[in-house]
Scaffold this motif. Structure first.
Motif, PDB file in Angstrom:
ATOM      1  N   MET A   1      -7.096 -25.296 -40.008  1.00 22.94           N
ATOM      2  CA  MET A   1      -7.127 -25.298 -38.542  1.00 22.94           C
ATOM      3  C   MET A   1      -6.530 -26.597 -38.033  1.00 22.94           C
ATOM      4  O   MET A   1      -6.700 -27.670 -38.630  1.00 22.94           O
ATOM      5  N   GLU A 276      -6.321 -19.271 -34.744  1.00 31.12           N
ATOM      6  CA  GLU A 276      -6.838 -18.584 -35.926  1.00 31.12           C
ATOM      7  C   GLU A 276      -6.502 -17.084 -35.930  1.00 31.12           C
ATOM      8  O   GLU A 276      -6.225 -16.518 -36.982  1.00 31.12           O
ATOM      9  N   THR A 283       0.094 -16.231 -35.750  1.00 30.97           N
ATOM     10  CA  THR A 283      -1.071 -16.526 -34.920  1.00 30.97           C
ATOM     11  C   THR A 283      -0.719 -16.217 -33.468  1.00 30.97           C
ATOM     12  O   THR A 283       0.458 -16.234 -33.072  1.00 30.97           O
TER      13      THR A 283
END
Length: 386
Positions: A1, A276, A283
């Motif tokens: 992330m 995410e 994404t």
């Protein structure tokens, strides 16, 4: 992330205030937020949450220690308010009224006896506070209120009805806007403290709202209700309207601060989600439509934060006027509703599921454009100054 997005640093922020924010945030996460789902189901915040906040020193943060408060300043108070809107927003509505509004009415206008009787209990969380202005036929027009009071020996006898009262059912002290002896206009209005259990005073049913489900919102009924003459706020009749007008800049800034905190938090959780969540092998953030819209929302939240910070500095220096506070209230609350709606869209179907935070933020946001003075009234006040 990816790493966290940069957060706007307020010009008045200090290391001590940062520490307070972090400490209070951890307390909310560990001690209170785990109970929020139950509060929403029962349409009421547990009384134990109020005493926990009091024990933490989070109620009456800017109230002097001699009256049971923490002896802090407006910056400490607003850091707590901002944090509670981010970390445990189910508390925010009732907390803002109790700690941000009611305690300040008592501190600013109360007699020495009223401060001694009421403030320590409000600051400890032993008592919960409410303020009752709005009536079924009155809305934002405070001068039109019809709740009547008359002197009868050592008591005031009150007849009338209030509605949309935050903390109305749980409140141990309600500051009630009353027209004394039928005197017309602003000069006839006084604020009288009515305590739980007073003869003739009865909270009504909890109102079923589309949002703010943890907030206790109720109708209040006064049928020959009695309150001691010593409960007249400030001890002088006919000052209530002016007291309410003097406090409006603070109250409207409180709403604007909550709006900005919600905008920033909505952008934060949406940013994490779109980085995410994947669709078509990428994404969501990789789609320019998403990233550009999020960039717009982050920019608007930053603008709102700078504006509100300027208002807060003015409040701390007793320079915040009602027009500027009205600008902050309407603009930030409008942007809050728009921001949360746009963020919900990026969550897709999950954004429409009530258990998701963004869905609750969506339904909770809508009232911001109505209470504290409807945004149409805010624009009218601004227009009159032009």
């Amino acid at each position: 992330m990816t790493a966290s997005a940069p957060r706007t640093t307020s010009s008045w922020m200090t290391p001590e205030l940062e520490s307070l924010r972090d400490q209070f945030g951890r307390f909310l996460d560990a001690e209170l937020k785990p109970h929020a789902a139950r509060w929403r189901r029962q349409r009421m915040i547990d009384r134990s949450a109020w005493t926990a906040l009091g024990g933490m020193g989070a109620l009456g943060a800017a109230i002097p220690e001699e009256w049971g408060g923490s002896g802090g300043d407006v910056y400490q108070e607003m850091v707590l308010l901002d944090t509670i809107n981010r970390r445990c927003s189910d508390l925010a509505n009732g907390y803002s009224v109790h700690s941000g509004i009611v305690t300040h009415y008592v501190l600013t206008y109360g007699t020495e006896d009223q401060k001694r009787r009421w403030l320590p209990k409000l600051c400890s969380g032993e008592w919960i506070g409410a303020i009752a202005m709005t009536e079924p036929g009155g809305g934002s027009d405070l001068q039109a209120l019809t709740t009547r009071g008359r002197r009868d020996g050592d008591d005031y006898v009150i007849d009338g009805q209030k509605t949309f009262i935050t903390n109305g059912i749980a409140a141990d002290l309600v500051l009630v806007a009353v027209r004394i002896d039928g005197t017309p206009g602003a000069k006839g209005i006084s604020l009288i403290g009515v305590e739980k259990g007073a003869p003739g005073f009865q909270p009504g049913r909890p109102l079923e709202k589309i949002g703010l489900h943890a907030a206790d919102t109720a109708e209040l009924f006064f049928d020959g209700a009695r309150a001691p003459v010593d409960n007249l706020l400030g001890g002088i009749e006919g000052r209530g309207f002016y007291q309410m007008m003097e406090q409006l800049p603070r109250e409207r800034l409180i709403l604007a601060i909550g709006a900005v905190a919600a905008m920033e938090h909505a952008v934060e959780i949406t940013r994490a989600y779109v980085h995410e969540r994947k669709a078509f092998g990428k994404t969501l953030f990789d789609f320019q439509t998403i990233s550009f819209r999020l960039a717009e929302l982050a920019t608007e939240a930053h603008i709102a934060r700078v504006f509100v910070d300027d208002c807060l500095v003015k409040l701390a220096e007793n320079r915040l006027d009602n027009v500027t506070a009205s600008m902050a209230k309407w603009w930030c609350s409008e942007r809050q509703v728009q921001t949360v709606d746009a963020c919900l869209q990026m969550f897709g179907g999950y954004g429409y599921i009530e258990e998701t935070e963004i869905a609750r933020m969506y339904t909770d946001a809508r009232i911001q454009k109505i209470y504290g003075g409807a945004n149409e009234i805010m624009k009218l006040l601004i227009a009159r100054s032009l």
